[in-house]
Write a protein that holds these residues in place. Structure first.
Motif, PDB file in Angstrom:
ATOM      1  N   TRP A 136       0.824  -1.220   0.000  1.00  0.00           N
ATOM      2  CA  TRP A 136       0.000   0.000   0.000  1.00  0.00           C
ATOM      3  C   TRP A 136       0.852   1.262   0.000  1.00  0.00           C
ATOM      4  O   TRP A 136       0.387   2.324  -0.416  1.00  0.00           O
ATOM      5  N   SER A 137       2.077   1.153   0.461  1.00  0.00           N
ATOM      6  CA  SER A 137       2.971   2.325   0.396  1.00  0.00           C
ATOM      7  C   SER A 137       3.482   2.551  -1.018  1.00  0.00           C
ATOM      8  O   SER A 137       3.937   3.642  -1.354  1.00  0.00           O
ATOM      9  N   TRP A 138       3.418   1.519  -1.862  1.00  0.00           N
ATOM     10  CA  TRP A 138       3.904   1.669  -3.236  1.00  0.00           C
ATOM     11  C   TRP A 138       3.018   2.614  -4.062  1.00  0.00           C
ATOM     12  O   TRP A 138       3.428   3.110  -5.103  1.00  0.00           O
ATOM     13  N   LEU A 139       1.804   2.846  -3.554  1.00  0.00           N
ATOM     14  CA  LEU A 139       0.936   3.792  -4.251  1.00  0.00           C
ATOM     15  C   LEU A 139       1.555   5.186  -4.305  1.00  0.00           C
ATOM     16  O   LEU A 139       1.305   5.959  -5.238  1.00  0.00           O
ATOM     17  N   LEU A 140       2.376   5.495  -3.306  1.00  0.00           N
ATOM     18  CA  LEU A 140       3.047   6.798  -3.299  1.00  0.00           C
ATOM     19  C   LEU A 140       4.039   6.908  -4.448  1.00  0.00           C
ATOM     20  O   LEU A 140       4.210   7.977  -5.038  1.00  0.00           O
ATOM     21  N   VAL A 141       4.706   5.807  -4.765  1.00  0.00           N
ATOM     22  CA  VAL A 141       5.654   5.809  -5.883  1.00  0.00           C
ATOM     23  C   VAL A 141       4.917   6.039  -7.197  1.00  0.00           C
ATOM     24  O   VAL A 141       5.384   6.768  -8.076  1.00  0.00           O
ATOM     25  N   VAL A 142       3.739   5.416  -7.321  1.00  0.00           N
ATOM     26  CA  VAL A 142       2.934   5.622  -8.531  1.00  0.00           C
ATOM     27  C   VAL A 142       2.538   7.094  -8.658  1.00  0.00           C
ATOM     28  O   VAL A 142       2.649   7.696  -9.739  1.00  0.00           O
ATOM     29  N   ALA A 143       2.059   7.676  -7.540  1.00  0.00           N
ATOM     30  CA  ALA A 143       1.636   9.080  -7.577  1.00  0.00           C
ATOM     31  C   ALA A 143       2.805   9.999  -7.897  1.00  0.00           C
ATOM     32  O   ALA A 143       2.683  10.935  -8.702  1.00  0.00           O
ATOM     33  N   ALA A 190      -3.822   0.981  -7.453  1.00  0.00           N
ATOM     34  CA  ALA A 190      -2.663   1.561  -8.148  1.00  0.00           C
ATOM     35  C   ALA A 190      -3.033   1.987  -9.564  1.00  0.00           C
ATOM     36  O   ALA A 190      -2.655   3.077 -10.032  1.00  0.00           O
ATOM     37  N   VAL A 191      -3.767   1.124 -10.268  1.00  0.00           N
ATOM     38  CA  VAL A 191      -4.197   1.477 -11.623  1.00  0.00           C
ATOM     39  C   VAL A 191      -5.103   2.692 -11.588  1.00  0.00           C
ATOM     40  O   VAL A 191      -5.015   3.591 -12.445  1.00  0.00           O
ATOM     41  N   SER A 192      -5.978   2.767 -10.590  1.00  0.00           N
ATOM     42  CA  SER A 192      -6.873   3.918 -10.469  1.00  0.00           C
ATOM     43  C   SER A 192      -6.091   5.211 -10.263  1.00  0.00           C
ATOM     44  O   SER A 192      -6.360   6.237 -10.904  1.00  0.00           O
ATOM     45  N   ILE A 193      -5.092   5.137  -9.353  1.00  0.00           N
ATOM     46  CA  ILE A 193      -4.283   6.337  -9.110  1.00  0.00           C
ATOM     47  C   ILE A 193      -3.483   6.713 -10.355  1.00  0.00           C
ATOM     48  O   ILE A 193      -3.392   7.888 -10.736  1.00  0.00           O
ATOM     49  N   GLY A 194      -2.884   5.697 -11.004  1.00  0.00           N
ATOM     50  CA  GLY A 194      -2.116   5.992 -12.213  1.00  0.00           C
ATOM     51  C   GLY A 194      -2.975   6.601 -13.305  1.00  0.00           C
ATOM     52  O   GLY A 194      -2.573   7.564 -13.964  1.00  0.00           O
ATOM     53  N   ALA A 195      -4.184   6.061 -13.491  1.00  0.00           N
ATOM     54  CA  ALA A 195      -5.082   6.612 -14.510  1.00  0.00           C
ATOM     55  C   ALA A 195      -5.479   8.042 -14.163  1.00  0.00           C
ATOM     56  O   ALA A 195      -5.591   8.907 -15.041  1.00  0.00           O
ATOM     57  N   SER A 196      -5.701   8.291 -12.872  1.00  0.00           N
ATOM     58  CA  SER A 196      -6.066   9.650 -12.450  1.00  0.00           C
ATOM     59  C   SER A 196      -4.937  10.634 -12.735  1.00  0.00           C
ATOM     60  O   SER A 196      -5.173  11.751 -13.204  1.00  0.00           O
ATOM     61  N   MET A 197      -3.690  10.206 -12.457  1.00  0.00           N
ATOM     62  CA  MET A 197      -2.555  11.085 -12.722  1.00  0.00           C
ATOM     63  C   MET A 197      -2.425  11.370 -14.210  1.00  0.00           C
ATOM     64  O   MET A 197      -2.132  12.491 -14.619  1.00  0.00           O
ATOM     65  N   VAL A 198      -2.647  10.329 -15.038  1.00  0.00           N
ATOM     66  CA  VAL A 198      -2.583  10.535 -16.485  1.00  0.00           C
ATOM     67  C   VAL A 198      -3.669  11.503 -16.931  1.00  0.00           C
ATOM     68  O   VAL A 198      -3.430  12.435 -17.712  1.00  0.00           O
ATOM     69  N   PHE A 199      -4.882  11.297 -16.400  1.00  0.00           N
ATOM     70  CA  PHE A 199      -6.005  12.154 -16.795  1.00  0.00           C
ATOM     71  C   PHE A 199      -5.758  13.604 -16.386  1.00  0.00           C
ATOM     72  O   PHE A 199      -5.879  14.521 -17.210  1.00  0.00           O
ATOM     73  N   PHE A 200      -5.394  13.801 -15.123  1.00  0.00           N
ATOM     74  CA  PHE A 200      -5.181  15.170 -14.662  1.00  0.00           C
ATOM     75  C   PHE A 200      -3.936  15.788 -15.290  1.00  0.00           C
ATOM     76  O   PHE A 200      -3.882  16.998 -15.507  1.00  0.00           O
ATOM     77  N   GLY A 201      -2.940  14.927 -15.582  1.00  0.00           N
ATOM     78  CA  GLY A 201      -1.769  15.454 -16.273  1.00  0.00           C
ATOM     79  C   GLY A 201      -2.113  15.950 -17.666  1.00  0.00           C
ATOM     80  O   GLY A 201      -1.672  17.009 -18.091  1.00  0.00           O
ATOM     81  N   ARG A 202      -2.926  15.169 -18.381  1.00  0.00           N
ATOM     82  CA  ARG A 202      -3.341  15.598 -19.716  1.00  0.00           C
ATOM     83  C   ARG A 202      -4.233  16.838 -19.638  1.00  0.00           C
ATOM     84  O   ARG A 202      -4.185  17.705 -20.513  1.00  0.00           O
ATOM     85  N   GLN A 203      -5.057  16.896 -18.610  1.00  0.00           N
ATOM     86  CA  GLN A 203      -5.885  18.092 -18.436  1.00  0.00           C
ATOM     87  C   GLN A 203      -5.003  19.314 -18.206  1.00  0.00           C
ATOM     88  O   GLN A 203      -5.252  20.399 -18.749  1.00  0.00           O
ATOM     89  N   ARG A 204      -3.969  19.126 -17.400  1.00  0.00           N
ATOM     90  CA  ARG A 204      -3.045  20.234 -17.151  1.00  0.00           C
ATOM     91  C   ARG A 204      -2.327  20.628 -18.439  1.00  0.00           C
ATOM     92  O   ARG A 204      -2.116  21.810 -18.704  1.00  0.00           O
ATOM     93  N   GLU A 205      -1.952  19.627 -19.248  1.00  0.00           N
ATOM     94  CA  GLU A 205      -1.306  19.921 -20.522  1.00  0.00           C
ATOM     95  C   GLU A 205      -2.225  20.742 -21.420  1.00  0.00           C
ATOM     96  O   GLU A 205      -1.797  21.704 -22.066  1.00  0.00           O
ATOM     97  N   ALA A 206      -3.510  20.368 -21.452  1.00  0.00           N
ATOM     98  CA  ALA A 206      -4.470  21.124 -22.260  1.00  0.00           C
ATOM     99  C   ALA A 206      -4.594  22.554 -21.749  1.00  0.00           C
ATOM    100  O   ALA A 206      -4.685  23.513 -22.539  1.00  0.00           O
ATOM    101  N   GLU A 207      -4.588  22.725 -20.429  1.00  0.00           N
ATOM    102  CA  GLU A 207      -4.665  24.076 -19.869  1.00  0.00           C
ATOM    103  C   GLU A 207      -3.432  24.886 -20.239  1.00  0.00           C
ATOM    104  O   GLU A 207      -3.532  26.079 -20.556  1.00  0.00           O
ATOM    105  N   ASP A 208      -2.263  24.237 -20.179  1.00  0.00           N
ATOM    106  CA  ASP A 208      -1.038  24.934 -20.564  1.00  0.00           C
ATOM    107  C   ASP A 208      -1.083  25.349 -22.031  1.00  0.00           C
ATOM    108  O   ASP A 208      -0.703  26.466 -22.395  1.00  0.00           O
TER     109      ASP A 208
END
Length: 415
Positions: A136-143, A190-208
């Motif tokens: 469960w601590s490995w989720l931090l590495v994913v984030a 972990a997959v949920s967190i990774g997908a969320s980071m990808v989604f929000f990262g792409r959203q941030r890219e679109a904002e940029d």
């Protein structure tokens, strides 16, 4: 061609020069990231401050969920010393997770991969003091990988490794035991967190990208307004000051031999000065429009004052309505250059529905140097006419006239 920077003190930097300076400035900035959460390699202090605000806000929230892991560690029936050692080991991971981005700001892919690898390796070693619950601590590495990765594939690679390792742990523990302790659900989270980071990262890219597009639109609007004002200022003051100069010289020659004519010329000078002032005000306000009939009258007056025999239409009725303003600007510019540069004795203006032609019998040629030619081929006047013509679908051409001098023609392109 009249150089307004000499008569008005206005900065004559062209829009093209301004655009080049802006492009050079933009080229010196860090390149865009493919996964734009954190500061890019080479980021300045302002970008790093923004990245810190983003990271520490989200990282602190992520650490709150680790309280559940600490509770699990302290309630698994082991000795107090084992609980303390497991807690200290987790605390080291938490500190590394929280401050790892500080070792990555302004650095490229290699540094970030090394830091992530070190943190991931340490997280893997937590299986020894913490046990299977360490997954469960490995989720931090994913984030963390999702936030600081310079490339999307890095975040996806880390996610893949973590999920695979969690499945291996679940297999070693036993699928039944893993389910009962919740370890089997760690890969899903972990997959949920990774997908969320990808989604929000792409959203941030679109904002940029949207911000960059908005900045570019603003810059282009400034460049266009600069070009418009430069054209209007040149066309208004260049013509008016040229005619004022010619009429003033004529009045000075007539003051002794024909005082009445000299007075008339000076009255014209006063009128032209007032019109130039009004035109300048209109240019500043953005509402400057040239009137073809008025320009024909003004052209005749200017040519007469310069001693040039003029052949001009009485009115501009022959011109189509959508090109009358353009023809007025071209007439003003062409006559100004005949008076100022051509050393001509005769000028002819021909007007049709879609074409305006100005010819003279002066000494200029298209490829003549600017001081000797009737038209500044590379200067603000012709460049401004090209811009005006392009805006209404017309073409400006120059050449040698049938009268032996310079020819300037503007023609609306067929539709």
């Amino acid at each position: 061609m009249t150089d307004l920077s000499e008569v008005s003190g206005v900065d004559s930097t062209s829009p093209t020069d301004a655009r080049g300076a802006d492009d050079a400035s933009r080229a010196s900035r860090p390149s865009a990231r493919a996964f734009p959460w954190a500061a890019a390699p080479g980021a300045d202090d302002a970008e790093v401050r923004v990245a810190r605000r983003r990271w520490y806000g989200g990282a602190a929230f992520g650490l709150l969920w680790q309280a559940l892991l600490l509770v699990a560690v302290w309630t698994d029936g082991r000795t107090v010393d084992e609980h303390v050692s497991a807690t200290l080991a987790l605390a080291v991971l938490y500190v590394g997770y929280l401050f790892a981005p500080e070792a990555m700001w302004r650095h490229g892919l290699r540094r970030r991969v090394v830091v992530l690898a070190v943190l991931a390796a340490y997280a893997g070693l937590l299986l020894v003091p913490v046990g299977p619950a360490a997954v469960w601590s490995w989720l931090l590495v994913v984030a963390l990988s999702g936030f600081v990765a310079v490339r999307l594939w890095v975040a996806l690679a880390v996610l893949g490794v973590v999920v695979a390792a969690e499945l291996v742990v679940a297999a070693v523990v036993g699928w039944d035991a893993a389910s009962s302790t919740g370890i089997l659900f760690a890969p899903i989270v972990a997959v949920s967190i990774g997908a969320s980071m990808v989604f929000f990262g792409r959203q941030r890219e679109a904002e940029d990208q949207l911000g960059v597009a908005q900045d570019e639109l603003t810059r282009l609007a400034v460049v266009e307004e600069r070009a418009r004002f430069s054209r209007d200022l040149h066309d208004v003051l260049g013509h008016s000051l040229t005619v004022v100069t010619m009429k003033s010289e004529l009045a000075a020659r007539l003051v002794d031999v024909d005082p009445a004519r000299a007075k008339t010329e000076m009255q014209d000078v006063e009128r032209l000065s007032r019109e130039a002032l009004q035109g300048l005000r209109q240019a500043v306000s953005g509402y400057r429009q040239a009137d073809l009939d008025a320009e024909l009258v003004s052209a005749r007056s200017a040519l007469d004052a310069a001693g040039v025999v003029a052949e001009l239409p009485v009115t501009g009725d022959a011109a189509a309505g959508d090109v009358r303003s353009l023809f007025a600007w071209v007439l003003r510019e062409g006559v100004t250059n005949v008076v100022r540069h051509a050393a001509a004795s005769r000028a002819r203006v021909t007007l049709t529905r879609t074409t305006l032609t100005i010819e003279d019998d002066g000494t200029g040629a298209v490829d003549a140097p600017v001081p000797a030619g009737p038209f500044d081929v590379g200067g603000n006047g012709l460049r401004g006419l090209h811009e005006r013509a392009d805006a209404v679908g017309a073409t400006v051409t120059t050449g040698t006239s049938d009268l032996g001098g310079f020819l300037l023609r503007v023609e609306r392109r067929p539709r």
